[in-house]
Design an enzyme around this catalytic site. Structure first.
Site, PDB file in Angstrom:
ATOM      1  CD  GLU A 145      -1.434  -7.803  12.171  1.00  0.00           C
ATOM      2  OE1 GLU A 145      -0.773  -7.472  13.150  1.00  0.00           O
ATOM      3  OE2 GLU A 145      -1.660  -7.048  11.217  1.00  0.00           O
TER       4      GLU A 145
ATOM      5  CB  CYS B  70      -8.542  -8.561   4.403  1.00  0.00           C
ATOM      6  SG  CYS B  70      -6.979  -8.594   3.553  1.00  0.00           S
TER       7      CYS B  70
ATOM      8  CB  CYS C 193       4.976 -12.311   2.123  1.00  0.00           C
ATOM      9  SG  CYS C 193       4.756 -12.548   0.344  1.00  0.00           S
TER      10      CYS C 193
ATOM     11  CB  CYS D 218       6.445  -6.229  -2.718  1.00  0.00           C
ATOM     12  SG  CYS D 218       5.772  -7.581  -3.698  1.00  0.00           S
TER      13      CYS D 218
ATOM     14  CB  CYS E 289       4.593  -5.113   0.856  1.00  0.00           C
ATOM     15  SG  CYS E 289       3.528  -6.175   1.844  1.00  0.00           S
TER      16      CYS E 289
ATOM     17  CB  CYS F  55      -3.542  -2.540   1.094  1.00  0.00           C
ATOM     18  SG  CYS F  55      -5.052  -3.149   0.422  1.00  0.00           S
TER      19      CYS F  55
END
Ligand code: SAH
Ligand code: SF4
Length: 358
Positions: free
Chosen positions: A100, A113, A120, A124, A127, A342
């Site tokens: 994305e 972005c 990932c 975190c 997230c 975000c």
């Protein structure tokens, strides 16, 4: 060029080639290195993917390229437009992985972005990308192809690049270095390094390495907490590189880059890191630091273990920073209605347990 699905892997992806790679390629093809300039200008500046149509390069180079390079462009499988003009593209890479990328409209800029990984590994807890785990790194060519797709859909209007999509860019060091070299090449895409910002969750050794390697970009650091106790819980890498170590790296970075301003990101999680005591501790941590603070009120998603603070709490937090002489901006993430804000980028969701954690 003759492009077929089977030979893509065997050939070098064109979009991942730097100027000096193309000079080497010209030499191997037995043509003058100046043709590398023509290739960079036509392919990277004008988004020309049909090499055969480039009139300024000799046929021998076209034949060599057809045999040794592939021009893969990902398929755009979805393009969603949010009410505020934010656009999210879902790109299907050669192996079928979905990536994305988001185009965010500002007053006089269009910021793209970029994702640097599929998923990932940092984990975190706030997230959504983290819930998918890490599938794989993206190649430089794939990251360039994200910009390519953004420029195509916007008619070449992308003015700023932020490496703040899916993934931890400093976990994909080599490919990101190559990507930055390609997009800031003055003869090609020509993004000014001042308009390119890389965000890290705090990979301290890689921050020193990017400083040594003089990467052409700005630095953003996701601080997100003011005590190690809290940061350990929300960003697991903090146990390895705690706040004091991270802040020393940020100070060294600013100093060695000639007082270059750094962006400090602070995701605000209700009842976790949004108290006025946190704001005061943040003032101490950032005292005399040449930085801008982006306050990012948490963007929620189904199953999240955190809440977004209310607007008044966010404003009060900001006021403490401003009164202390810091530059603090509240970033209302755009594109929330299409899950483009975000921390909302993802390709697949693994099941979370009742606490919302993996
Ligand atoms: N991996 C890098 C860059 C991608 S994340 C990093 O962590 O810095 C980009 C930014 O989004 C980071 O500042 C991160 O803290 C923030 N973020 C992640 N999830 C979020 C969420 N749900 N709401 C608001 N910001 C979020
Ligand atoms: Fe990875 Fe950044 Fe999300 Fe943390 S916030 S899991 S580092 S993408």
């Amino acid at each position: 060029m003759n492009i077929s699905a089977e030979n893509i892997c065997a050939k070098t992806p064109f979009l991942g080639m730097t100027h000096s790679d193309l000079v080497d390629l010209c030499q191997q093809a037995g043509v003058k290195p100046v043709h590398a300039d023509h290739l960079v200008a036509t392919v990277f500046r004008y988004y020309q993917s049909d090499i055969d149509a480039i009139s300024t390069i000799p046929n021998i180079l076209k034949t060599y390229l057809a045999a040794h390079a592939s021009m893969f462009e990902p398929e755009c499988t979805a393009a969603q437009l949010a009410a505020d003009g934010t656009r999210k593209l879902v790109l299907k890479m050669a192996d079928g992985k979905a990536v994305e990328t988001v185009l965010i409209k500002g007053a006089n800029r269009l910021t793209q972005c970029i994702s640097t990984q599929v998923g990932c590994a940092v984990g975190c807890t706030f997230c959504l990308t983290a819930t998918a785990g890490l599938s794989r790194n993206l190649t430089a060519a794939e990251m360039v192809s994200e910009v390519w797709a953004g420029q195509k859909i916007s008619g070449g209007q992308v003015s700023n690049i932020v490496l703040m999509g899916m993934g931890e860019p400093l976990h994909n060091y080599h490919a990101v270095a190559q990507f930055l070299e390609i997009i800031t090449d003055a003869k090609g895409m020509a993004f000014s390094p001042n308009r390119v910002t890389l965000s890290t969750s705090g990979m301290v050794p890689a921050m020193y390495r990017m400083l040594e390697d003089k990467w052409p970009c700005n630095l953003a650091v996701s601080l997100n907490a003011t005590t190690d106790a809290v940061r350990d819980q929300i960003i697991p890498i903090n146990r390895k590189y705690p706040i004091a170590t991270l802040m020393q790296a940020v100070r060294d970075y600013i100093q060695q880059r000639g007082n270059k301003r750094v962006l400090i990101e602070y995701v605000m999680l209700a009842g976790v890191n949004d108290s006025l005591d946190d704001a005061k501790r943040l003032c101490v941590l950032l005292d005399d630091l040449h930085c801008t603070i982006n306050l990012l009120p948490f963007n929620a998603y189904p199953g999240a273990a955190f809440d977004r603070p209310n607007d008044a709490a966010v404003s009060e937090f900001q006021a403490v920073l401003v009164e202390a002489g810091l530059i603090a901006i509240i970033r209302q993430s755009k594109g929330r209605d299409i899950s483009a804000a975000c921390g909302q980028l993802i390709t697949s969701i693994k099941k979370r347990n009742d606490s919302g954690r993996l």
